[in-house]
Motif scaffolding. Structure first.
Motif, PDB file in Angstrom:
ATOM      1  N   ASP A 119      -9.823  36.368   8.220  1.00  0.00           N
ATOM      2  CA  ASP A 119      -9.301  37.308   7.566  1.00  0.00           C
ATOM      3  C   ASP A 119      -7.796  37.613   7.149  1.00  0.00           C
ATOM      4  O   ASP A 119      -7.386  38.751   6.854  1.00  0.00           O
ATOM      5  N   ASP A 157     -11.634  50.420  -1.017  1.00  0.00           N
ATOM      6  CA  ASP A 157     -12.960  49.969  -0.396  1.00  0.00           C
ATOM      7  C   ASP A 157     -13.072  48.454  -0.519  1.00  0.00           C
ATOM      8  O   ASP A 157     -12.881  47.648  -1.343  1.00  0.00           O
ATOM      9  N   HIS A 177     -15.238  46.659   0.316  1.00  0.00           N
ATOM     10  CA  HIS A 177     -16.605  46.087   0.043  1.00  0.00           C
ATOM     11  C   HIS A 177     -16.728  46.167  -1.736  1.00  0.00           C
ATOM     12  O   HIS A 177     -17.863  46.174  -1.935  1.00  0.00           O
ATOM     13  N   HIS A 178     -15.838  46.333  -2.127  1.00  0.00           N
ATOM     14  CA  HIS A 178     -15.836  46.698  -3.741  1.00  0.00           C
ATOM     15  C   HIS A 178     -16.385  45.345  -4.226  1.00  0.00           C
ATOM     16  O   HIS A 178     -16.052  44.175  -3.861  1.00  0.00           O
ATOM     17  N   ARG A 195     -13.670  42.714  -5.307  1.00  0.00           N
ATOM     18  CA  ARG A 195     -12.974  42.031  -4.198  1.00  0.00           C
ATOM     19  C   ARG A 195     -14.021  41.215  -3.619  1.00  0.00           C
ATOM     20  O   ARG A 195     -13.689  39.992  -3.393  1.00  0.00           O
ATOM     21  N   GLN A 196     -15.384  41.461  -3.654  1.00  0.00           N
ATOM     22  CA  GLN A 196     -16.117  40.206  -3.195  1.00  0.00           C
ATOM     23  C   GLN A 196     -16.407  39.160  -4.226  1.00  0.00           C
ATOM     24  O   GLN A 196     -16.273  37.965  -3.720  1.00  0.00           O
ATOM     25  N   GLU A 201     -13.205  36.935  -3.418  1.00  0.00           N
ATOM     26  CA  GLU A 201     -13.651  36.182  -1.989  1.00  0.00           C
ATOM     27  C   GLU A 201     -14.623  34.988  -2.400  1.00  0.00           C
ATOM     28  O   GLU A 201     -14.229  34.042  -1.801  1.00  0.00           O
TER      29      GLU A 201
END
Length: 401
Positions: free
Chosen positions: A172, A235, A237-238, A241-242, A245
């Motif tokens: 992370d 957030d 888990h937006h 953002r996912q 990643e």
């Protein structure tokens, strides 16, 4: 010792003369005469033998005299063969080096420098300074830069980047980077809000501008983008953002295994190496390193008193305590010396032989006589005494019989 031996010989001659004159009147002097006579024979024989090794007795060219001057070339060859067979063979050197603890000696020197270490360090420092200053600065810098460039070109950067990116994502460590990008995007949006409004105003039709809809549309776009950046920031888990990643994961995988991606990275790397700015950076890097080496070499005491000196002392302690490292270094030293002997042993033997051959007869005679002459004069003294005793014994047996 030559004076003593010659004096004894002359003394025996004088004693023989006295004993001869008194022999008829006093029969006991016969024993003295026999002793002196035999002593003269023994002393003269040993004088001849000792002298014959180095020169012609009385300057007469008697055969088998002046042995060393006449055979100096053979002596040199024999000495060279002796060195080769007994000292300069790989097996002999390997056995000897097996008993030498090179790593331990280096470790003790680094951990606890001896009293004369300062002079050694100053001499080494002067040598390093002279070498660095004598080398062509531009040529050496070019060699260093070329070596660095060649190393970078040969390095496969893409798999390393892929592995580094995967490791960062597993731990992370990429999250702060994403947060920084999102924060930067929000600040950029705030700083360029007028540009967005102007773009909407220019692209809107005259009807929308007349009705004022373009301003509302611009407000909606700016507010929507600002809310998007805020949501992404708060957030974890937006969806965007996912998606980012997932894109990073695909990039890491492609960097490790996709030929096209690797080819592009290699092209970018080579372009960076060829960039003039990087070339100037490497020039500066070499100059700084060279200047640092010169400063350290000119002031070895200050250097050794700092962190570098502590590191050397720690290295010395490690060399003494780490059995595996010590064994590795000793093995390397043994193989190096044995290899040098195998490669250059013949040359060393030839050097000894040629050096002795190059000496003139007077030089080699003087050097050998200086080395063993004292013992040879003892032979003359012993020959005089032993000869006299043998003569006395023979005369006594003859008289009794």
């Amino acid at each position: 010792m030559r004076v003593i031996a010659t004096g004894m010989l002359l003394a025996m001659a004088a004693l023989f003369a006295v004993a001869t004159s008194l022999d008829e009147a006093y029969p006991a002097w016969g024993f003295v005469k026999a002793f002196a006579e035999a002593a003269m024979v023994g002393g003269l024989a040993d004088w001849f033998a000792v002298t014959a090794l180095f020169r012609h007795p009385l300057g007469l060219p008697i055969p088998h005299t002046a042995i060393i001057p006449r055979n100096k070339d053979r002596i040199g060859d024999t000495l060279a063969l002796f060195l080769r067979d007994n000292f300069l063979t790989p097996s002999v050197v390997a056995r000897r080096m097996g008993k030498v603890d090179v790593a331990g000696a280096i470790g003790r020197f680094l951990a606890e420098p001896p009293a004369g270490e300062g002079r050694l360090r100053e001499g080494a420092s002067r040598l390093i300074v002279d070498v660095l200053e004598s080398l062509d600065q531009e040529r050496l810098g070019g060699m260093v830069k070329s070596a660095i460039s060649s190393r970078i070109r040969a390095l496969e950067v893409s798999p390393m980047l892929g592995q580094s990116l995967e490791a960062a994502m597993d731990e992370d460590r990429h999250i702060p980077v994403l947060d920084s990008i999102i924060t930067w995007a929000g600040r950029t949006l705030d700083a360029n809000e007028d540009i967005i409004r102007d773009m909407v105003h220019e692209r809107a039709g005259w009807v929308m501008r007349l009705a004022g809809i373009d301003d509302k549309l611009a407000d909606a776009i700016v507010d929507g983008l600002r809310r998007l950046t805020i949501d992404m920031a708060v957030d974890p888990h937006h969806p965007l953002r996912q998606s980012a990643e997932e894109g990073l994961a695909r990039l890491a995988s492609n960097l490790r295994s996709d030929p096209d991606t690797q080819a592009k990275v290699e092209e970018m790397k080579n372009g960076l190496v060829d960039n003039e700015a990087l070339s100037h950076w490497m020039d500066g890097l070499w100059e700084n390193a060279r200047a640092g080496l010169l400063r350290a070499a000119r002031d070895p005491d200050a250097t050794m008193a700092g962190k570098f000196g502590e590191a050397l002392q720690q290295l010395g302690t490690t060399l003494q305590d780490d059995a595996r490292l010590k064994a590795t270094i000793n093995q390397f030293a043994r193989r190096t010396v044995v290899g040098m002997v195998a490669t250059y042993g013949t040359g060393i033997v030839a050097l000894v032989s040629e050096t002795v051959r190059g000496w003139d007869a007077r030089t080699i005679t003087g050097r050998l006589e200086s080395a063993v002459g004292r013992d040879l004069q003892y032979i003359r003294v012993n020959g005089t005494l032993v000869g006299g005793l043998v003569g006395l014994i023979i005369h006594t047996v003859e008289t009794v019989a």
